[in-house]
Design a protein around this motif. Structure first.
Motif, mmCIF file in Angstrom:
data_model
loop_
_atom_site.group_PDB
_atom_site.id
_atom_site.type_symbol
_atom_site.label_atom_id
_atom_site.label_comp_id
_atom_site.label_asym_id
_atom_site.label_seq_id
_atom_site.Cartn_x
_atom_site.Cartn_y
_atom_site.Cartn_z
ATOM 1 N N LEU A 110 37.486 40.551 27.608
ATOM 2 C CA LEU A 110 37.114 39.438 28.469
ATOM 3 C C LEU A 110 38.337 39.006 29.254
ATOM 4 C CD1 LEU A 110 34.867 37.432 29.252
ATOM 5 C CD2 LEU A 110 35.754 35.917 27.481
ATOM 6 N N GLN A 172 35.520 39.784 37.657
ATOM 7 C CA GLN A 172 34.873 40.271 36.444
ATOM 8 C C GLN A 172 34.051 41.520 36.750
ATOM 9 O OE1 GLN A 172 35.797 38.393 33.629
ATOM 10 N NE2 GLN A 172 37.012 37.538 35.291
ATOM 11 N N SER A 173 33.923 42.374 35.755
ATOM 12 C CA SER A 173 33.102 43.577 35.893
ATOM 13 C C SER A 173 31.648 43.216 35.624
ATOM 14 C CB SER A 173 33.570 44.656 34.915
ATOM 15 O OG SER A 173 34.904 45.044 35.196
ATOM 16 N N ASN A 240 31.154 41.805 31.973
ATOM 17 C CA ASN A 240 32.131 42.357 31.036
ATOM 18 C C ASN A 240 31.485 42.937 29.784
ATOM 19 O OD1 ASN A 240 34.284 41.609 32.707
ATOM 20 N ND2 ASN A 240 34.412 39.568 31.809
#
Length: 290
Positions: A110, A172-173, A240
């Protein structure tokens, strides 16, 4: 990062759950909020826990040597936190650690400088980002095509498919999935069908113009008609590697028009054949307006 000094506070509502996890900052020694979650219209509530926690206030020392490494994403950046997403039914008030279940059982990293805001901020903009994805609307097919006959059923079907995208939102992914859920067929003559969950499908050639399907259409006039289908995509997203959450809204995409040429049939008795008289009625050199 003093991971063994983590604390957790949470509050539950009838339709949503807010959870904020805090950790002691390794440099300042201050309590720093790590994550805020607001999940609506979902039967489960979600949270994350450190990868190596075994009880609420205990860290599994034997786990630490194999703990997931979360190096900075860029030079000079912050390291991520190895965590495991968990879930429990919303009806379960204040579940204990042992009652929470791993979403996928795999630890993830994270990242965020202010993680208490990231999920709420992503949730606030996810529909807009979803509608900007390069989703392929697919194509509209017809049988027969491009010519069909007035008064006979023409079979239409859409071929939109589920599509996935991995993007970065607020650092963020985010993994997004777009799934076709309903279809609106516009036949180009002022009539339409839908929205309907039925996409239709091909049928054998011997059934063209004789068998009606749930997505077929009968043209009452001759002419050229631009037919299209609009596919309505629903979506989910996960941040994430976290749980898949629904996107509140749809992405509606229309295909490029396909021109359907509607003809009529005529019958007549003829005394000649095309070899004797190529200009005879219905021979290749003979033509008349449709």
């Amino acid at each position: 990062m003093a991971s063994d000094q983590n604390r957790t506070s949470s509050s539950f509502g009838q339709h949503s759950m807010n959870l904020i996890a805090f950790t002691v900052d390794g440099e300042s020694g201050k309590l720093v909020p790590k994550l805020g979650v607001n999940v609506d219209e979902d039967p489960n509530q979600y949270m994350y826990d450190l990868q190596c926690r075994v009880e609420e206030d205990a860290i599994g020392m034997a786990c630490l040597p194999g703990e997931l490494q979360c190096p900075p994403k860029e030079p000079g950046g912050e390291e991520g936190i190895p965590i495991v997403w968990k879930y429990a039914p919303k009806a379960l008030q204040n579940p204990t650690w042992t009652q929470w279940r791993p979403v996928n059982g795999q630890p993830v990293c994270l990242y965020d400088a202010e993680p208490q805001n990231v999920l709420a901020n992503i949730a606030a903009r996810i529909l807009s980002d979803f509608r900007q994805l390069p989703v392929n609307a697919g194509e509209l097919s017809a049988q027969p095509f491009p010519h069909t006959l007035r008064g006979g059923p023409t079979n239409f079907f859409a071929n939109a498919t589920e599509q996935t995208f991995d993007v970065s939102i607020l650092g963020q992914s985010v993994h997004l999935v777009a799934t076709p859920a309903s279809y609106t067929f516009n036949f180009g003559d002022g009539t339409s069908l839908g929205p309907t969950p039925i996409s239709g499908g091909p049928i054998p050639e011997q059934e063209w113009l004789s068998e009606a399907t749930r997505t077929s259409h009968v043209y009452e006039q001759t002419g050229d008609f631009p037919a299209t289908v609009t596919s309505s995509f629903t979506g989910t997203y996960s941040v994430n590697g976290g749980p898949a959450l629904p996107i509140n809204g749809t992405l509606d995409l229309a295909t490029a028009p396909r021109t359907i040429q509607v003809w009529t049939t005529e019958t007549a008795l003829v005394a000649e054949n095309c070899l004797n008289d190529p200009t005879s009625w219905a021979c290749p050199r003979w033509s008349t307006p449709r």
